[in-house]
Design an enzyme around this catalytic site. Structure first.
Site, PDB file in Angstrom:
ATOM      1  N   PRO A 111       0.597   4.632   2.049  1.00  0.00           N
ATOM      2  CA  PRO A 111      -0.093   3.763   3.012  1.00  0.00           C
ATOM      3  C   PRO A 111      -0.030   2.309   2.557  1.00  0.00           C
ATOM      4  CG  PRO A 111      -1.416   5.701   2.519  1.00  0.00           C
ATOM      5  CD  PRO A 111      -0.278   5.700   1.547  1.00  0.00           C
ATOM      6  N   GLY A 115      -4.128  -1.006  -1.398  1.00  0.00           N
ATOM      7  CA  GLY A 115      -4.342  -0.966  -2.833  1.00  0.00           C
ATOM      8  C   GLY A 115      -3.805   0.254  -3.538  1.00  0.00           C
ATOM      9  N   LEU A 116      -2.716   0.858  -3.034  1.00  0.00           N
ATOM     10  CA  LEU A 116      -2.090   2.012  -3.685  1.00  0.00           C
ATOM     11  C   LEU A 116      -0.693   1.684  -4.223  1.00  0.00           C
ATOM     12  CD1 LEU A 116      -3.224   4.840  -1.212  1.00  0.00           C
ATOM     13  CD2 LEU A 116      -4.092   4.390  -3.520  1.00  0.00           C
ATOM     14  N   SER A 117      -0.356   0.396  -4.238  1.00  0.00           N
ATOM     15  CA  SER A 117       0.877  -0.100  -4.884  1.00  0.00           C
ATOM     16  C   SER A 117       2.151   0.428  -4.249  1.00  0.00           C
ATOM     17  CB  SER A 117       0.861   0.205  -6.383  1.00  0.00           C
ATOM     18  OG  SER A 117      -0.131  -0.555  -7.017  1.00  0.00           O
ATOM     19  N   GLY A 118       2.251   0.295  -2.947  1.00  0.00           N
ATOM     20  CA  GLY A 118       3.457   0.727  -2.257  1.00  0.00           C
ATOM     21  C   GLY A 118       4.673  -0.126  -2.574  1.00  0.00           C
ATOM     22  N   SER A 120       5.375  -1.966  -5.366  1.00  0.00           N
ATOM     23  CA  SER A 120       5.911  -1.762  -6.709  1.00  0.00           C
ATOM     24  C   SER A 120       6.553  -0.388  -6.854  1.00  0.00           C
ATOM     25  CB  SER A 120       4.829  -1.971  -7.766  1.00  0.00           C
ATOM     26  OG  SER A 120       3.728  -1.122  -7.567  1.00  0.00           O
ATOM     27  N   ALA A 121       6.091   0.598  -6.085  1.00  0.00           N
ATOM     28  CA  ALA A 121       6.728   1.916  -6.131  1.00  0.00           C
ATOM     29  C   ALA A 121       8.172   1.835  -5.652  1.00  0.00           C
ATOM     30  CB  ALA A 121       5.943   2.916  -5.286  1.00  0.00           C
ATOM     31  N   ASP A 163      -0.298  -1.510 -12.548  1.00  0.00           N
ATOM     32  CA  ASP A 163       0.360  -0.701 -11.516  1.00  0.00           C
ATOM     33  C   ASP A 163       1.758  -0.295 -11.957  1.00  0.00           C
ATOM     34  OD1 ASP A 163      -1.894  -1.716 -10.409  1.00  0.00           O
ATOM     35  OD2 ASP A 163      -0.936  -2.546  -8.622  1.00  0.00           O
TER      36      ASP A 163
END
Length: 331
Positions: A111, A115-118, A120-121, A163
């Site tokens: 999402p 704040g789930l670090s999409g 940088s993933a 992250d």
């Protein structure tokens, strides 16, 4: 040769956001969501856009919503910046790359803007694909630095190392970003923790449209650099939360871990402006009996719950404020 690599969403559990201020954190990867990159040899270097990178929209409102969640350029700039940084790293390390091109594309289920670090993933997955394609080994402690530099130097995204470290190491990691250590070796001390030590966790994230991250740290950073005592002391206390949390995890002291999760957010709220939307997530979760703190810069929360009855209360209560609850799959 078809190469497929992945990186997962992440959640800061304790110490967030002291990683950008020579602090300490504990974070987990959230394998419920991930970004994947596919790469294969081709005559020319080709970055394949995804539907979210389109410049064709159904309506004015569709464009507005797309820009609000994805920014102005979608994910393609993340791939371009990653490839550039990888090439610069190899040049600096005098690693001679063969003259072979590739096509590359990405996909993500993380999402956005909660704040789930999409972002940088996607970058981590891209670096992994490039390393495999060119048979280059980047030391694991160094890779998070390159990912952060890709975001900060190439894309102007303000962020910390937490992250990128957890997405490169995966699982559950305690990170100590002590200034002397960072300046001496260029990276912190990263200690993987047994994820079986983690009690029952939930994550809830906002299902409304989010805003681009990377901006919320700017004012606090300026105040910290000026040496404002409230900011400096509070950031130090947030780092101590992670240190105490590591000890509590090793002792399996769930009661203290609950208190530390709540303390983390309460300290953060002393120096950061918390929007009503984000505060409602925290207050709703705590009203259900769970602990609650941000996973990142806002938009999603993490905490401990006691049993299935409490988890069900979280599902029901947070749905009323347009938030979805999941049980994070870590390993």
């Amino acid at each position: 040769m078809l190469i497929e690599t992945r990186a997962y969403a992440r959640a800061g559990l304790l110490g967030n956001p002291s990683d950008g201020f020579f602090g300490k954190t504990i974070a987990i990867t959230v394998r419920n969501f991930g970004a994947s990159v596919t790469l294969y040899a081709s005559p020319e270097l080709h970055i394949e856009p995804q539907p979210q990178d389109t410049n064709v929209f159904r309506s004015l409102h569709h464009l507005r919503d797309a820009v609000s969640t994805l920014g102005y350029h979608g994910g393609v700039p993340l791939l371009k910046a990653s490839i550039k940084k990888f090439a610069e790293y190899c040049e600096a390390e005098q690693i001679r790359l063969p003259n072979q091109n590739f096509s590359i594309r990405y996909n993500t289920s993380i999402p956005r803007q909660v704040g789930l670090s999409g972002s940088s993933a996607i970058i981590v997955a891209t670096f992994r694909a490039l390393m495999q394609f060119y048979d280059v080994e980047i030391p694991r402690p160094i890779l998070p630095n390159l990912v952060l530099a890709t975001e900060a130097e190439e894309l102007g995204i303000t962020a910390g190392l937490q992250d990128r470290v957890i997405q490169c190491y995966e699982g559950c990691v305690y990170m100590d970003f002590d200034r002397d250590t960072m300046e001496r070796q260029g990276y912190g001390q990263y200690e993987p923790l047994d994820s079986r030590l983690i009690p029952k966790l939930y994550i809830a994230y906002n299902t409304d449209l989010g805003k681009q991250s990377g901006r919320v740290h700017n004012d606090v950073r300026a105040r910290w650099l000026k040496g404002e005592s409230l900011v400096v002391d509070t950031m130090s206390a947030i780092a101590d939360v992670a240190r105490e949390g590591r000890e509590a995890m090793l002792r399996q002291d769930t009661k203290l871990l609950n208190e530390l999760v709540n303390r983390n957010f309460d300290l953060r709220a002393q120096i950061y402006t918390i929007t009503d939307r984000n505060r409602s997530l925290i207050e709703t979760a705590r009203a259900c009996g769970a602990s609650a703190s941000f996973t990142g810069s806002g938009g999603s929360i993490i905490g401990l719950y006691r049993d299935d009855a409490m988890l069900n209360r979280l599902f029901v209560g947070l749905r009323k404020v347009n938030a979805r609850v999941i049980k994070p799959y870590i390993v």
